[in-house]
Write a protein that holds these residues in place. Structure first.
Motif, mmCIF file in Angstrom:
data_model
loop_
_atom_site.group_PDB
_atom_site.id
_atom_site.type_symbol
_atom_site.label_atom_id
_atom_site.label_comp_id
_atom_site.label_asym_id
_atom_site.label_seq_id
_atom_site.Cartn_x
_atom_site.Cartn_y
_atom_site.Cartn_z
ATOM 1 N N ILE A 62 -16.115 2.743 30.582
ATOM 2 C CA ILE A 62 -15.235 3.899 30.700
ATOM 3 C C ILE A 62 -16.011 5.092 30.163
ATOM 4 C CG2 ILE A 62 -13.045 4.961 30.014
ATOM 5 C CD1 ILE A 62 -12.646 2.458 31.749
ATOM 6 N N ILE B 286 -7.740 7.374 27.203
ATOM 7 C CA ILE B 286 -6.932 6.657 28.195
ATOM 8 C C ILE B 286 -5.455 6.909 27.936
ATOM 9 C CG2 ILE B 286 -6.300 4.385 29.112
ATOM 10 C CD1 ILE B 286 -9.071 3.393 28.257
ATOM 11 N N SER C 150 -8.110 -0.895 30.706
ATOM 12 C CA SER C 150 -7.658 -0.180 29.508
ATOM 13 C C SER C 150 -8.117 -0.861 28.224
ATOM 14 C CB SER C 150 -6.132 -0.056 29.517
ATOM 15 O OG SER C 150 -5.537 -1.339 29.414
ATOM 16 N N ARG D 21 -8.764 4.039 23.627
ATOM 17 C CA ARG D 21 -7.471 4.271 24.276
ATOM 18 C C ARG D 21 -6.820 5.539 23.732
ATOM 19 N NH1 ARG D 21 -7.331 -1.386 24.019
ATOM 20 N NH2 ARG D 21 -6.272 -1.344 22.022
#
Length: 119
Positions: free
Chosen positions: A71, A92, A59, A88
């Protein structure tokens, strides 16, 4: 037959340790994984085996001692703290083990709260 679905999460050679006093305690050693978009994954293991540490790395909340994380094709190592926060926020979702809900809001309103910050 090969699956042409792109990897959403890629990690190569991840290593992480914690400092306990003056001693480095390894948590993850040379972890490599690939997760395709649409795949469901469970991370299981005994307490202290590195599950939370791995998720913190994936993350972008922690940086690995070694290795690379991508990612959706974005290299986390190339992002500063603002870039990681943007990633994020946009890509995410995180539910922490010790979460803190606002007691004055319903469960639905608590869950929708981050959406208000993005609009």
């Amino acid at each position: 037959m090969t699956d042409n679905t792109p990897h959403l999460i890629e990690a190569d050679g991840l290593s992480m340790h914690y400092l306990v006093g003056q001693r480095q305690v390894p948590v993850l050693r040379d972890v490599t994984l690939r997760i395709r978009a649409g795949t469901r994954v469970a991370i299981a293991g005994p307490s202290g085996s590195g599950k939370t540490s791995l998720l913190l790395l994936l993350s972008g909340l922690e940086r690995p001692a070694a290795g690379q994380i991508r990612i959706d094709g974005i290299d986390l190592g190339g992002l500063d703290s603002d870039g990681l926060a943007d990633l994020r926020r946009e890509r995410i979702g995180i539910v922490f083990q010790s979460f803190h809900l606002l007691p004055s809001l319903s469960a639905l309103d608590n869950a929708a709260l981050p959406l208000q910050a993005c609009s």
